[in-house]
Enzyme design. Structure first.
Site, PDB file in Angstrom:
ATOM      1  N   GLU A   1       0.815  -1.239   0.000  1.00 29.89           N
ATOM      2  CA  GLU A   1       0.000   0.000   0.000  1.00 29.89           C
ATOM      3  C   GLU A   1       0.840   1.278   0.000  1.00 29.89           C
ATOM      4  O   GLU A   1       0.545   2.235   0.699  1.00 29.89           O
ATOM      5  CB  GLU A   1      -0.951   0.009   1.198  1.00 29.89           C
ATOM      6  N   GLY A   2       1.887   1.276  -0.789  1.00 30.84           N
ATOM      7  CA  GLY A   2       2.756   2.449  -0.856  1.00 30.84           C
ATOM      8  C   GLY A   2       3.984   2.236  -0.003  1.00 30.84           C
ATOM      9  O   GLY A   2       3.894   2.109   1.216  1.00 30.84           O
TER      10      GLY A   2
END
Length: 604
Positions: free
Chosen positions: A443-444
């Site tokens: 997620e990043g």
């Protein structure tokens, strides 16, 4: 059975430190009370004891694999999906009208924390199904809701989110998956997506993919991305499932989370893949990012859970393993003495205390973020809603990053506690170490989160979010100052807030001059700097509550329980918080060493 989670600590942080009662007083949660939530958590623990934890090692030894165009996963995935639907684990936070339980995010986070500590290979399957269904509920029309959501919340169908492409990676502005509108009202989808967690398995009838794609003629960059429902199987005219030209190209073989499949998907290889637009054209990335706070809380929660399970395993080993002898007052070891348990060695205790500080501090941070999430959604006051929304936005990058990055360090210390056995597959620590390594990437990546924190969140609304967080910290400092034994630590945190202001002022000077590359070049050291200060606040808050319980004799738990929290806070302030001095020196150093196009510096 070996323990993997301390439920007393979980409930203590949930109810006493973070005050779940403040949340369940809101109208949306009025049907819930502490007793009903405890019953829910206890049922999750019993389920995890029976169906998750016993299969943790086995799922690593017999990982998911690709065969004949599909992914084969462990049979427990089917039980996870079925029971996830029956127990309301997928629908926990959804409205009653959708078949949900209307549980607060705080209770949901606590429940998933237990499952992820038990077996981090399994909860992702239902977590992603929940996230995909949530996107449909929020942004899709009623017809699409009626077709997909009930089957997903029941666990009969799975769900994924498909963002990443081979040529784009984290750069979503470079997404090229194509959507061509058809007169019948759907779109022809073509393209490829990689690293799709839970992307295919044999334990559900269908997998519903939420796909980012670009409609022909759409603007370039992120402004031209739309969101589509693209099921593995679509309904024919008779309402029967039929193939939808979604191909499982491969399943990535990984160093960790080997029981949690990660697929490479192809869409429209035979020009027969249908997709249905969610919401409006060119709003796909906005829709996806509206749900991203929940996703990033989930990553921090998962990392905190793995860290917790590893700490419990390390602690158990240290309590059972005899090795060496304690030093006598002469500074020598008496060989005639019996061997001592390694938990009595100071350096082993140091490593265990680091694990405890990171695990419990991370969990507390996750529950705090969950509380902010609940309050911003349910409070009536517009001003209060904005306050908690801003606080959440500011801490989200730290919630995702601190448990992930420090979890890796924590479990590394756990391996060291076991010595040579820590490196051997006979013991579970090596699996935790491999499993958690993906969390700084999920997620990043850490670099992306760090730039988000410094480049966006810190300066949004002219620094109002930072001002609000600072006020929260000052409240804790004031409270701690009332306890004679905590004054010293309150003073230390106050000094670190002053140091933070100096660092932030220095960095903002580059942004004010328009030198944004220099401004963000050390964003990752800044993330570590501010996260360490934030966790020191988290620990001082825990210590205040523990000290108050001891002094007022309002103890739900043993005296040792509360004293252990205070002791761990002191450990954090001695061994972790001082690291911010070195980080501040890095951040305020005028020398620039990473901004250059000269590649010769990497030549041997």
């Amino acid at each position: 059975m070996a323990e993997y989670v301390d439920v007393d600590t979980l409930k203590y942080l949930l109810y006493d430190v973070h005050g779940l009662k403040d949340v369940i007083q809101q109208d949306r949660f009025k049907d819930h009370d502490e007793e009903s939530i405890n019953m829910f958590l206890d049922s999750v623990k019993e389920f995890s004891d029976r169906e998750l934890f016993p299969y943790f090692k086995e799922m690593d030894e017999y990982p998911a694999y690709h065969k004949d165009g599909e992914v084969i996963t462990h049979d427990q995935v089917g039980i996870m999906m079925r029971k996830g639907g029956e127990m309301g684990l997928i629908s926990a936070t959804f409205d009653y009208e959708q078949g949900g339980l209307q549980l607060p995010m705080m209770a949901y986070s606590a429940a998933f924390f237990i499952q992820e500590a038990a077996n981090n290979n399994l909860p992702g399957y239902i977590g992603l199904t929940m996230g995909a269904a949530e996107l449909i509920v929020h942004f899709a029309n009623k017809k699409l809701n009626d077709i997909y959501v009930p089957n997903m919340l029941s666990g009969q169908w799975g769900g994924t989110m498909c963002l990443t492409e081979p040529q784009a990676g984290s750069s979503l502005s470079d997404v090229i998956t194509k959507a061509i509108p058809i007169e019948e009202g759907y779109y022809k989808i073509s393209g490829q997506k990689i690293f799709i967690s839970g992307g295919d398995h044999q334990h559900v009838e269908n997998v519903v993919h939420l796909v980012l794609a670009r409609i022909e003629g759409a603007p370039k960059g992120t402004k031209g991305i739309s969101l589509f429902i693209v099921p593995k199987k679509r309904l024919d005219e008779k309402g029967q499932l039929m193939p939808n030209d979604v191909t499982t190209v491969a399943d990535f073989q990984k160093m960790g989370q080997r029981g949690y499949c990660t697929t490479h998907l192809g869409f429209g290889d035979q020009d027969d893949c249908y997709g249905w637009l969610v919401g409006e054209e060119n709003q796909g990335l906005n829709y996806m990012f509206m749900m991203m706070n929940g996703a990033r809380i989930a990553v921090g929660r998962g990392a905190a859970a793995i860290t917790t399970a590893a700490y419990q395993a390390s602690l158990q080993y240290a309590k059972e393993r005899p090795q060496g002898r304690k030093l006598t007052k002469t500074g020598k070891k008496e060989v005639e003495q019996d061997q001592t348990l390694i938990i009595h060695h100071p350096d082993v205790r140091r490593m265990l205390l680091l694990q405890k500080a990171v695990a419990e501090g991370s969990l507390s941070l996750v529950l705090l973020a969950s509380k902010y999430y609940d309050l911003k959604e349910t409070l009536q006051s517009k001003e209060e809603k904005e306050k908690y929304a801003l606080l959440l936005e500011l801490i989200i990058p730290m919630v995702k990053t601190y448990p992930s990055e420090m979890g890796v360090q924590s479990i590394s210390n756990g391996l060291q506690v076991l010595g040579g056995y820590g490196f051997c597959s006979d013991y579970i620590l090596q699996q935790y170490y491999r499993d958690i390594r993906i969390y700084p990437i999920y997620e990043g990546t850490t670099g992306i989160q760090s730039q988000d924190l410094l480049g966006r969140k810190l300066i949004m609304k002219n620094g109002k979010a930072l001002e609000l967080l600072t006020k929260e910290m000052i409240q804790t400092i004031d409270q701690a100052s009332k306890f004679e034994s905590l004054k010293h630590y309150a003073l230390k945190l106050g000094q670190k807030l002053e140091l933070a202001q100096k660092v932030i002022h220095h960095l903002l000077s580059f942004a004010q001059k328009g030198d944004y590359e220099r401004f963000l070049s050390d964003a990752t050291p800044f993330m570590e700097f501010l996260s360490t200060i934030t966790i020191s606040w988290i620990w001082l808050d825990i210590a205040c509550d523990a000290k108050n319980a001891l002094l007022t004799n309002q103890k739900k738990y043993s005296e040792d329980f509360y004293e252990s929290k205070i002791h761990t806070m002191k450990f954090y302030y001695k061994y972790e918080l001082p690291k911010t001095n070195g980080l501040a020196e890095i951040l305020m150093n005028e020398e620039v060493l990473t901004i250059t196009e000269d590649e010769t510096i990497f030549n041997s």
